[in-house]
Design a protein around this motif. Structure first.
Motif, PDB file in Angstrom:
ATOM      1  N   SER A 121      -2.760  27.711 -19.810  1.00  0.00           N
ATOM      2  CA  SER A 121      -3.458  28.234 -18.627  1.00  0.00           C
ATOM      3  C   SER A 121      -4.681  29.049 -19.003  1.00  0.00           C
ATOM      4  CB  SER A 121      -2.546  29.169 -17.827  1.00  0.00           C
ATOM      5  OG  SER A 121      -1.658  28.449 -17.062  1.00  0.00           O
ATOM      6  N   LEU A 130       0.876  27.055 -16.164  1.00  0.00           N
ATOM      7  CA  LEU A 130       0.622  25.780 -16.852  1.00  0.00           C
ATOM      8  C   LEU A 130       0.592  25.995 -18.361  1.00  0.00           C
ATOM      9  CD1 LEU A 130      -2.421  24.228 -14.973  1.00  0.00           C
ATOM     10  CD2 LEU A 130      -0.140  23.254 -15.195  1.00  0.00           C
ATOM     11  N   THR A 181      -0.266  34.878 -20.881  1.00  0.00           N
ATOM     12  CA  THR A 181      -1.507  34.320 -20.337  1.00  0.00           C
ATOM     13  C   THR A 181      -2.479  35.434 -19.972  1.00  0.00           C
ATOM     14  OG1 THR A 181      -0.286  32.442 -19.472  1.00  0.00           O
ATOM     15  CG2 THR A 181      -2.452  32.848 -18.523  1.00  0.00           C
ATOM     16  N   GLU A 197      -3.873  23.664  -8.179  1.00  0.00           N
ATOM     17  CA  GLU A 197      -4.646  23.805  -9.418  1.00  0.00           C
ATOM     18  C   GLU A 197      -6.064  23.306  -9.210  1.00  0.00           C
ATOM     19  OE1 GLU A 197      -0.521  22.710 -11.317  1.00  0.00           O
ATOM     20  OE2 GLU A 197      -2.233  21.701 -12.278  1.00  0.00           O
ATOM     21  N   GLN A 235       1.132  28.609  -9.986  1.00  0.00           N
ATOM     22  CA  GLN A 235       1.026  27.373 -10.771  1.00  0.00           C
ATOM     23  C   GLN A 235      -0.134  27.419 -11.760  1.00  0.00           C
ATOM     24  OE1 GLN A 235       1.816  27.141  -7.422  1.00  0.00           O
ATOM     25  NE2 GLN A 235       2.744  25.160  -6.956  1.00  0.00           N
ATOM     26  N   GLN A 236      -1.218  28.074 -11.343  1.00  0.00           N
ATOM     27  CA  GLN A 236      -2.383  28.168 -12.230  1.00  0.00           C
ATOM     28  C   GLN A 236      -2.094  29.032 -13.442  1.00  0.00           C
ATOM     29  OE1 GLN A 236      -5.092  29.406  -8.809  1.00  0.00           O
ATOM     30  NE2 GLN A 236      -6.515  28.446 -10.222  1.00  0.00           N
ATOM     31  N   LEU A 237      -1.149  29.926 -13.268  1.00  0.00           N
ATOM     32  CA  LEU A 237      -0.862  30.895 -14.317  1.00  0.00           C
ATOM     33  C   LEU A 237       0.187  30.380 -15.303  1.00  0.00           C
ATOM     34  CD1 LEU A 237      -1.935  33.779 -14.582  1.00  0.00           C
ATOM     35  CD2 LEU A 237       0.239  34.565 -13.659  1.00  0.00           C
ATOM     36  N   HIS A 276      -7.580  26.998 -20.336  1.00  0.00           N
ATOM     37  CA  HIS A 276      -8.215  26.221 -19.267  1.00  0.00           C
ATOM     38  C   HIS A 276      -9.092  27.107 -18.385  1.00  0.00           C
ATOM     39  CE1 HIS A 276      -8.775  23.279 -16.114  1.00  0.00           C
ATOM     40  NE2 HIS A 276      -8.276  24.118 -15.232  1.00  0.00           N
TER      41      HIS A 276
END
Ligand code: C2E
Ligand code: CA
Ligand code: CA
Ligand code: CA
Length: 274
Positions: free
Chosen positions: A127, A124, A164, A87, A120-122, A130
């Protein structure tokens, strides 16, 4: 026999220790480079065939190995993912690439920049919020940003990921389905996915000249994409023959060593500004 297997185990352990040492070294350098800003982001131009110009580029992370070279991006990303720092790494690359686009995009004639996202970035909490905040903080227009996610990730967590991605698209970003044409692909679901762009994986591109079936598959993907209003990019084009076959398929964008390799921002500015 017992002796021989003892020997094998010793060799195996030695190798394992070496791998662990190398990984620890990469991880240490990664954290350091994120902290002091020496982690590099390189760019590979993407050719828009009908204009014969580079109209897009993909941002690719480059971690210096301390010997004048770089570690493989694939290894860097997989280590970052397994050690919970992807991240942080992803935020770094996203911010740097967006700022570069904001400052240099117009001058270089590059209309869009593609940035890779890890799973993982997608997934959270918040997401989308952020990522949007980070992108906006650089002042770049959202419609100049393409977020690339691999097909396998999207399909494995389709419900959460779709929400997302929809938010990101509503804000103006484009979504590219990366590594398309390997394994997971189903042409049937193309019309239902929250994506704008399909990136054909190198493993398919590299088979089109030797395997007529694979060329037909490529053409079918291009046709299906066009019916669904999607743009197609071919990755991994290395030769003129491949370039010609791909141009004949009706595909719009080409990314590959045939045109250009990934390069530092300075190199890109040297080679693109006229
Ligand atoms: P990818 O997203 O599929 O990126 C394209 C990869 O193909 C790049 O490798 C690029 O250098 C390589 N490539 C482009 N054209 C050709 C060609 O004609 N021939 C060959 N043989 N290769 C070509 P790279 O930079 O080593 O990156 C590997 C992978 O690491 C990327 O594959 C992506 O999955 C991941 N990655 C790189 N940067 C980032 C990042 O900032 N974030 C995330 N999450 N993943 C990244
Ligand atoms: Ca990509
Ligand atoms: Ca790809
Ligand atoms: Ca790939």
């Amino acid at each position: 026999f017992a002796k021989e297997s003892d020997q094998l185990i010793a060799i195996y352990n030695e190798r394992l220790e070496e791998i662990i040492r190398t990984e620890a070294d990469i991880l240490r350098r990664m954290k350091e480079a994120i902290g002091n800003g020496t982690l590099e982001v390189w760019y590979q131009p993407i050719m828009l065939l009908e204009e014969g110009r580079y109209r897009a580029a993909e941002a690719l992370v480059r971690l210096p190995d301390g010997k004048g070279g770089y570690f493989s991006a694939g290894q860097v990303i997989s280590l970052a993912e397994r050690n919970g720092i992807v991240e942080e790494l992803g935020d770094y690359v996203l911010t740097k690439a967006c700022a570069f686009m904001k400052e240099q995009g117009d001058r270089l004639g590059v209309q869009r920049i593609g940035i890779n996202l890890s799973v993982q970035q997608l997934l959270l909490d918040n997401s989308a919020g952020h990522l949007l905040e980070l992108i906006r903080s650089t002042g770049v227009d959202l419609n100049r940003i393409t977020l690339e996610i691999t097909e396998s990730i999207l399909i494995q967590s389709i419900d959460r990921a779709s929400k997302t991605l929809e938010k990101l698209r509503q804000a103006g970003a484009h979504i590219a389905l990366d590594d398309f044409g390997v394994g997971y692909s189903s042409l049937n679901y193309l019309s239902n996915l929250p994506v704008d762009i399909i990136k054909i994986d190198r493993s398919l591109t590299q088979q089109i000249l030797t395997q007529p079936k694979q060329y037909k598959l490529l053409k079918t993907i291009v046709d299906m994409a066009s019916i669904n209003g999607l743009v197609v990019v071919a990755e991994g084009v290395e030769t003129e023959a491949e370039q010609k076959a791909i141009a004949a398929s009706g595909l719009q964008y080409i990314q590959g060593y045939y045109y250009a390799r990934p390069m530092s921002d300075e190199k890109l500015m040297q080679s693109l500004q006229d």
